[in-house]
Design a protein around this motif. Structure first.
Motif, PDB file in Angstrom:
ATOM      1  N   LEU A  27       0.881  -1.342  -0.073  1.00 10.58           N
ATOM      2  CA  LEU A  27       0.174   0.121  -0.031  1.00 10.58           C
ATOM      3  C   LEU A  27       0.840   1.134  -0.072  1.00 10.58           C
ATOM      4  CD1 LEU A  27      -2.934   0.625   0.201  1.00 10.58           C
ATOM      5  CD2 LEU A  27      -2.733   0.994   2.567  1.00 10.58           C
ATOM      6  N   GLY A  28       0.635   2.164  -1.027  1.00 12.27           N
ATOM      7  CA  GLY A  28       1.613   3.396  -0.940  1.00 12.27           C
ATOM      8  C   GLY A  28       2.475   3.341  -2.239  1.00 12.27           C
ATOM      9  N   ARG A  29       2.431   2.156  -2.565  1.00 14.91           N
ATOM     10  CA  ARG A  29       4.016   1.883  -3.484  1.00 14.91           C
ATOM     11  C   ARG A  29       3.441   1.978  -4.853  1.00 14.91           C
ATOM     12  NH1 ARG A  29       7.523   3.596  -2.565  1.00 14.91           N
ATOM     13  NH2 ARG A  29       6.284   4.740  -0.884  1.00 14.91           N
ATOM     14  N   THR A  30       2.015   2.108  -5.408  1.00 18.57           N
ATOM     15  CA  THR A  30       1.641   2.035  -6.717  1.00 18.57           C
ATOM     16  C   THR A  30       1.623   3.351  -7.352  1.00 18.57           C
ATOM     17  OG1 THR A  30      -0.266   0.359  -6.006  1.00 18.57           O
ATOM     18  CG2 THR A  30      -0.463   1.609  -8.108  1.00 18.57           C
ATOM     19  N   LYS A  31       2.249   3.261  -8.520  1.00 17.66           N
ATOM     20  CA  LYS A  31       2.529   4.633  -9.339  1.00 17.66           C
ATOM     21  C   LYS A  31       2.042   4.188 -10.631  1.00 17.66           C
ATOM     22  CE  LYS A  31       4.982   5.282  -5.524  1.00 17.66           C
ATOM     23  NZ  LYS A  31       4.595   6.287  -4.341  1.00 17.66           N
ATOM     24  N   ARG A  32       1.195   5.322 -11.033  1.00 20.53           N
ATOM     25  CA  ARG A  32       0.556   5.188 -12.400  1.00 20.53           C
ATOM     26  C   ARG A  32       0.710   6.671 -13.039  1.00 20.53           C
ATOM     27  NH1 ARG A  32      -5.125   4.519 -12.194  1.00 20.53           N
ATOM     28  NH2 ARG A  32      -5.193   5.550 -10.089  1.00 20.53           N
ATOM     29  N   TRP A  33       1.191   6.656 -14.271  1.00 19.70           N
ATOM     30  CA  TRP A  33       1.247   8.081 -14.953  1.00 19.70           C
ATOM     31  C   TRP A  33       0.984   8.098 -16.499  1.00 19.70           C
ATOM     32  CZ3 TRP A  33       6.004   6.475 -12.494  1.00 19.70           C
ATOM     33  CH2 TRP A  33       6.855   5.969 -13.297  1.00 19.70           C
ATOM     34  N   GLU A  34       0.709   9.272 -16.961  1.00 16.79           N
ATOM     35  CA  GLU A  34       0.853   9.219 -18.519  1.00 16.79           C
ATOM     36  C   GLU A  34       1.849  10.615 -18.651  1.00 16.79           C
ATOM     37  OE1 GLU A  34      -1.285   6.794 -21.195  1.00 16.79           O
ATOM     38  OE2 GLU A  34      -1.100   6.798 -19.161  1.00 16.79           O
ATOM     39  N   TYR A  35       2.881  10.670 -19.244  1.00 17.66           N
ATOM     40  CA  TYR A  35       3.549  11.748 -19.805  1.00 17.66           C
ATOM     41  C   TYR A  35       3.645  12.016 -21.218  1.00 17.66           C
ATOM     42  CZ  TYR A  35       7.807  14.371 -19.968  1.00 17.66           C
ATOM     43  OH  TYR A  35       9.044  15.545 -20.579  1.00 17.66           O
ATOM     44  N   TRP A  36       3.392  12.864 -21.579  1.00 15.12           N
ATOM     45  CA  TRP A  36       3.454  13.315 -23.004  1.00 15.12           C
ATOM     46  C   TRP A  36       4.358  14.490 -23.244  1.00 15.12           C
ATOM     47  CZ3 TRP A  36       1.789  11.002 -27.443  1.00 15.12           C
ATOM     48  CH2 TRP A  36       0.974  10.173 -27.372  1.00 15.12           C
ATOM     49  N   ALA A  37       5.337  14.554 -24.036  1.00 16.90           N
ATOM     50  CA  ALA A  37       6.243  15.622 -24.413  1.00 16.90           C
ATOM     51  C   ALA A  37       6.017  15.951 -25.813  1.00 16.90           C
ATOM     52  CB  ALA A  37       7.644  15.268 -24.145  1.00 16.90           C
ATOM     53  N   VAL A  38       5.475  17.171 -26.134  1.00 19.41           N
ATOM     54  CA  VAL A  38       5.760  17.840 -27.587  1.00 19.41           C
ATOM     55  C   VAL A  38       6.584  18.488 -27.900  1.00 19.41           C
ATOM     56  CG1 VAL A  38       4.061  18.742 -29.060  1.00 19.41           C
ATOM     57  CG2 VAL A  38       2.770  17.684 -27.404  1.00 19.41           C
ATOM     58  N   VAL A  39       7.609  18.209 -28.937  1.00 22.97           N
ATOM     59  CA  VAL A  39       8.773  18.795 -29.266  1.00 22.97           C
ATOM     60  C   VAL A  39       8.618  19.406 -30.664  1.00 22.97           C
ATOM     61  CG1 VAL A  39      11.258  18.427 -29.843  1.00 22.97           C
ATOM     62  CG2 VAL A  39       9.992  17.078 -27.997  1.00 22.97           C
ATOM     63  N   THR A  40       8.876  20.690 -30.707  1.00 16.60           N
ATOM     64  CA  THR A  40       8.763  21.674 -31.880  1.00 16.60           C
ATOM     65  C   THR A  40       9.969  22.491 -32.039  1.00 16.60           C
ATOM     66  OG1 THR A  40       8.011  23.825 -31.190  1.00 16.60           O
ATOM     67  CG2 THR A  40       6.418  22.095 -31.149  1.00 16.60           C
ATOM     68  N   PRO A  41      10.394  22.907 -33.306  1.00 15.63           N
ATOM     69  CA  PRO A  41      11.365  23.757 -33.488  1.00 15.63           C
ATOM     70  C   PRO A  41      11.519  24.904 -32.707  1.00 15.63           C
ATOM     71  CG  PRO A  41      10.651  23.080 -35.579  1.00 15.63           C
ATOM     72  CD  PRO A  41       9.615  22.617 -34.611  1.00 15.63           C
ATOM     73  N   ASP A  42      10.547  25.411 -32.046  1.00 15.55           N
ATOM     74  CA  ASP A  42      10.050  26.666 -31.275  1.00 15.55           C
ATOM     75  C   ASP A  42      10.101  26.387 -29.591  1.00 15.55           C
ATOM     76  OD1 ASP A  42      10.253  28.096 -33.454  1.00 15.55           O
ATOM     77  OD2 ASP A  42       8.030  27.805 -33.911  1.00 15.55           O
TER      78      ASP A  42
END
Length: 342
Positions: free
Chosen positions: A48-63
């Motif tokens: 209990l307390g050890r569960t980790k869930r995530w969604e990480y998105w990175a959008v990379v542009t020239p700017d």
């Protein structure tokens, strides 16, 4: 070089967890598609307390670079929208921390349902649509509406990393998908320029209290020995997989995954993160030159984190499954060094 790691390829649907919440041994391995059902993560009282869930998105542009995080850490949810302006160096950052996990919606399988960060300060919505994955985010200063295309035949890397039957992580890294849409910062609207792309880090698991890792990503063009050009995407990991039978290392050539089964040797200076880095293995030799260090530190009692995410360019060579080498120069991306107590 560090020793070779033997790891099985998963080719059929599998549950990450047994009915009691422990790791299913049949789930350990890697895949080219999201085949793991993670809905059993967090089941049972042990850990209990050890569960980790995530969604990480990175959008990379020239700017710009834009990063979106929706995460549920058992005892709290953390949501973040971060924007870096490459020309000015300015960063815009909005973070929301809420008790428990009620402000985070995360599906039990990648693409099987919506992702939501639902707070006043940070709102994120990720939805699968016929055109691809739609990313929307809003803070007091930022509005984002981007669609990440899903080219036919393009592969990703899914990996289960086990530390024990009660501590394990399933990660999906999807690197280099084309992105189009709009970004507004402080009322100034910009369409994403041609050549913009996105990266997904999808994570579900049960972690030890202390953890550390390196993560490297890059995208650009490479040239083989015959002079032919190829799209090359890098997915490189370090440290956190060293005690297990699997790695999260791979190279994508024209959208096809070439899995690297060895641990990689990372060399960098923790006292000078903007100095050049080196990442080496039997099937690659790469130099990374940082241009910007994104520094993030958190200290909340027993919970603490330190992140240096350096953006810059990769150069060197990588080898495909058949041993042929591809030379790369100036691949856009990042390398990060993270330490967590969570």
């Amino acid at each position: 070089m560090t020793p070779h790691v033997s790891e099985p390829e998963i080719t059929a649907d599998v549950a990450l967890c047994l009915p009691d919440g422990r790791l299913d041994p049949d789930a350990v391995g890697w895949s080219r598609a999201p085949l793991h059902d993670t809905s059993g993560v967090g089941r049972g009282l042990r850990g209990l307390g050890r569960t980790k869930r995530w969604e990480y998105w990175a959008v990379v542009t020239p700017d710009h670079v834009v990063a979106l995080t929706t995460s549920a850490l058992d005892y709290a949810a953390l949501h973040q929208v971060w924007v870096w302006d490459r020309a000015s160096g300015a960063e815009v950052d909005a973070v929301a921390i809420a008790p428990l996990n009620r402000s985070a919606t995360l599906p039990g399988r990648l693409g099987a349902g919506p992702v939501r960060s639902s707070t006043r300060a940070v709102a994120i919505a990720v939805d699968e649509e016929p055109r691809g994955t739609r990313l929307r985010a809003r803070t007091s200063r930022v509005d984002l509406d981007v669609t990440v295309a899903r080219p036919a035949g393009r592969e990703l890397l899914g990996v289960v990393v086990p530390w024990s039957d009660r501590r394990f992580q399933y990660t999906v890294k999807d690197v280099g998908r084309p992105a189009a849409g709009g970004l507004r910062v402080d009322g100034v609207e910009r369409a994403l320029p041609a050549g913009s792309w996105a990266v997904l880090d999808h994570g579900r698991g049960r972690w030890p209290y202390r953890a550390a890792w390196q993560w490297g990503v890059g995208l650009g063009r490479g040239v083989d020995a015959a002079g032919a050009g190829h799209e090359v995407a890098l997915q490189l990991g370090g440290t956190w997989t060293r005690q297990g039978p699997t790695t999260e290392n791979g190279v994508f050539v024209d959208g096809v995954l070439h899995k690297i089964h060895d641990e990689l040797d990372w060399t960098f200076d923790p006292a000078a993160y903007t100095a050049p880095w080196q990442v080496r293995g039997e099937r690659l030799d790469l130099a990374f030159v940082p241009a910007h260090d994104r520094v993030s530190r958190t200290q909340l009692g027993v919970v603490a984190s330190s992140t240096h995410q350096c953006f810059g360019t990769w150069s060197g060579w990588v080898a495909a499954d058949d041993g042929s080498r591809i030379t790369v120069d100036g691949l856009d991306g990042w390398a990060e060094d993270v330490a967590q107590r969570w």
